[in-house]
Design an enzyme around this catalytic site. Structure first.
Site, PDB file in Angstrom:
ATOM      1  N   ARG A 248       0.847  -1.199   0.000  1.00  0.00           N
ATOM      2  CA  ARG A 248       0.000   0.000   0.000  1.00  0.00           C
ATOM      3  C   ARG A 248       0.881   1.247   0.000  1.00  0.00           C
ATOM      4  NH1 ARG A 248      -1.443   1.719   4.562  1.00  0.00           N
ATOM      5  NH2 ARG A 248      -2.178  -0.266   5.401  1.00  0.00           N
TER       6      ARG A 248
ATOM      7  N   TYR B 256     -17.266  16.634 -14.131  1.00  0.00           N
ATOM      8  CA  TYR B 256     -17.607  15.209 -14.219  1.00  0.00           C
ATOM      9  C   TYR B 256     -18.625  14.852 -13.125  1.00  0.00           C
ATOM     10  CZ  TYR B 256     -17.054  10.163 -14.079  1.00  0.00           C
ATOM     11  OH  TYR B 256     -17.297   8.817 -14.067  1.00  0.00           O
TER      12      TYR B 256
ATOM     13  N   ASP C 170      -8.292  18.540 -13.715  1.00  0.00           N
ATOM     14  CA  ASP C 170      -8.592  17.212 -14.252  1.00  0.00           C
ATOM     15  C   ASP C 170      -8.197  17.241 -15.733  1.00  0.00           C
ATOM     16  OD1 ASP C 170      -9.835  14.987 -15.455  1.00  0.00           O
ATOM     17  OD2 ASP C 170     -11.477  14.963 -13.992  1.00  0.00           O
TER      18      ASP C 170
ATOM     19  N   LYS D  34      -9.390   6.228 -19.121  1.00  0.00           N
ATOM     20  CA  LYS D  34      -9.746   6.780 -20.420  1.00  0.00           C
ATOM     21  C   LYS D  34      -8.557   6.706 -21.380  1.00  0.00           C
ATOM     22  CE  LYS D  34     -13.390   7.462 -17.983  1.00  0.00           C
ATOM     23  NZ  LYS D  34     -13.755   8.716 -17.362  1.00  0.00           N
TER      24      LYS D  34
HETATM   25  C1  LIG Z   1     -14.139   9.087 -16.055  1.00  0.00           C
HETATM   26  C2  LIG Z   1     -13.760  10.398 -15.513  1.00  0.00           C
HETATM   27  C3  LIG Z   1     -13.477  10.575 -14.152  1.00  0.00           C
HETATM   28  C4  LIG Z   1     -13.615   9.445 -13.147  1.00  0.00           C
HETATM   29  O1  LIG Z   1     -12.709   8.421 -13.384  1.00  0.00           O
HETATM   30  P1  LIG Z   1     -12.976   6.868 -12.999  1.00  0.00           P
HETATM   31  O2  LIG Z   1     -11.748   6.197 -13.459  1.00  0.00           O
HETATM   32  O3  LIG Z   1     -14.213   6.459 -13.710  1.00  0.00           O
HETATM   33  O4  LIG Z   1     -13.168   6.828 -11.521  1.00  0.00           O
HETATM   34  C5  LIG Z   1     -13.074  11.822 -13.728  1.00  0.00           C
HETATM   35  N1  LIG Z   1     -12.967  12.849 -14.579  1.00  0.00           N
HETATM   36  C6  LIG Z   1     -13.243  12.728 -15.888  1.00  0.00           C
HETATM   37  C7  LIG Z   1     -13.085  13.903 -16.772  1.00  0.00           C
HETATM   38  C8  LIG Z   1     -13.646  11.509 -16.393  1.00  0.00           C
HETATM   39  O5  LIG Z   1     -13.930  11.395 -17.695  1.00  0.00           O
END
Ligand SMILES: *Cc1c(COP(=O)(O)O)cnc(C)c1O
Length: 392
Positions: A51, A103, A175, A200
């Site tokens: 961890r 998001y 983000d 993504k």
């Molecule tokens: C998918 C997404 C998230 C969240 O990510 P997860 O891997 O699904 O927890 C956060 N911000 C954006 C812009 C996203 O597309």
């Protein structure tokens, strides 16, 4: 030649981890161990418990830190785990300013979890720096931007927002999921923490869930590390390996998908049944110039609104190519319906206020031939039109 002279594309392959020092393997070994034998009572090795630090995860953490131009990277079990852990830097009584069309999961975290711990928030349209300034309170500690935003592709001036944050002693979180460090590097523009859903584009194959965070400032990095270790939402080694494999092809995937996205956006923009296209690659995008200044390209996600809801259902039903579902950034094109998917966590009135209408669709462009996607969209729109005409 030092590694620093290589281009970003080359460094995706030729980094510290291209060859395993112990065996010469050209793939980072998977280290499943949860614990590590210590040499003696008073001398502990670098690794003690997974961890806290794991060699496979560490490789991904160092790779993403280098890609983003940071000093420390952190890998989490999901994008939301990364985002939520970063929010743990806040304390009771603090205030955060958030991009209004953030998001859906981040919206839920801010409005349903952080609020229970006495952390206040204000949503603002971050395309408007004056609105960001006006939202500042004496207890504002974080400005949270997502650019381009999801799903309306609104662009925040990262440098502008970071300057406002610095003036008031707050941190800027960005983000960077939609752009990836291939197209945009927020730390260079003054941000303090870059966040990713590596699920993504970084992972890129719709086969792993993961999140990343990167810091530049060492003290901030140490604080985030302590939270990663305390909260414990770390990424498992199999997933870390998949993300590293995905990263190797990031530049070619992004280039191809981005180029196709530009073609598809141009097609949709001129189509009579399409009411609106949101894509920072179109010169009529309201923040086109800011986007060009801070990113190397528009990316591969666009959204569009159809003329009406009846047409909308026929259109979606007649499409053959894209996966219809949540998520984005995969090798396959993914079409999603924000109102019922990514933003389902947002109440209807909040969604409407933000312009996330019931005919809005978001397309993440994959690696199919753009001509095939365009002709698929074309026939599905045509089918919608035929249906509409029959209705009348
Ligand atoms: C998918 C997404 C998230 C969240 O990510 P997860 O891997 O699904 O927890 C956060 N911000 C954006 C812009 C996203 O597309």
């Amino acid at each position: 030649m030092s590694n620093d002279n290589f281009s970003f594309e080359t460094k995706l392959l030729h980094n510290k981890y291209k060859v395993d020092a112990a065996t010469g393997a050209v793939s980072v070994p998977l280290q499943h161990a949860s614990t590590f034998h210590q040499p003696s009572v008073d001398s502990f090795g670098k690794f003690d418990y997974s961890r806290s630090l794991n060699p496979t995860r560490e490789a991904l953490e160092e790779i993403i830190a280098e890609m983003e131009g940071g000093t420390r990277g952190f890998a989490f079990a999901s994008g939301m785990a990364a985002i939520s852990t970063a929010f743990l830097l806040l304390s009771q009584g603090d205030h955060v300013i958030v991009t209004e069309d953030v998001y859906g999961g981040t919206f839920r975290m801010v409005t349903q979890v952080l609020n229970r711990f006495g952390i206040e928030h204000t949503f603002v349209d971050m395309t408007d720096l004056a609105a960001v300034k006006a939202a500042v309170q004496p207890n504002t500690k974080v400005i949270y931007a997502e650019t381009p935003s999801n799903p309306l592709m609104k662009v925040t001036d990262i440098k502008g927002v970071s300057e406002i944050a610095k003036e008031i002693g707050a941190l800027t979180f960005v983000d960077n999921t939609f752009m990836t460090p291939y197209l945009q590097r927020p730390l260079d523009l003054g941000a303090d923490i870059v966040l990713h859903s590596a699920t993504k584009f970084l992972g890129g194959h719709s086969d792993t869930l993961s999140g990343l965070a990167v810091t530049k400032d060492e003290e901030l990095g140490a604080r985030l590390y302590a939270l990663q270790n305390s909260f414990g939402a770390v990424l498992g080694v199999q997933d870390a390996w998949l993300v590293m494999r995905g990263i190797k092809t990031l530049s070619v995937r992004m280039q191809q998908s981005q180029q196709s996205a530009c073609q598809i956006a141009a097609f949709l923009k001129d189509h009579p049944l399409v009411a609106k296209v949101h894509f920072p690659g179109l010169v009529n995008h309201p923040q086109y110039e800011i986007h060009c200044k801070q990113a190397l390209g528009p990316g591969a996600v666009l959204s569009f609104e159809l003329e009406n809801e009846t047409l909308f259902k026929e259109f979606v039903q007649n499409l053959k190519l894209p996966v219809f579902g949540v998520s984005l950034g995969g090798v396959e094109s993914i079409l999603s319906y924000p109102a019922k998917m990514s933003h389902a966590a947002m109440p209807d009135n909040e969604r409407q206020k933000r312009g996330i209408s019931n005919t809005l669709l978001r397309l993440s462009v994959g690696l199919e031939s753009p001509e095939d996607i365009i002709s698929d969209f074309s026939q599905a729109l045509e089918a919608g039109l035929v249906y509409l005409t029959k209705e009348r």
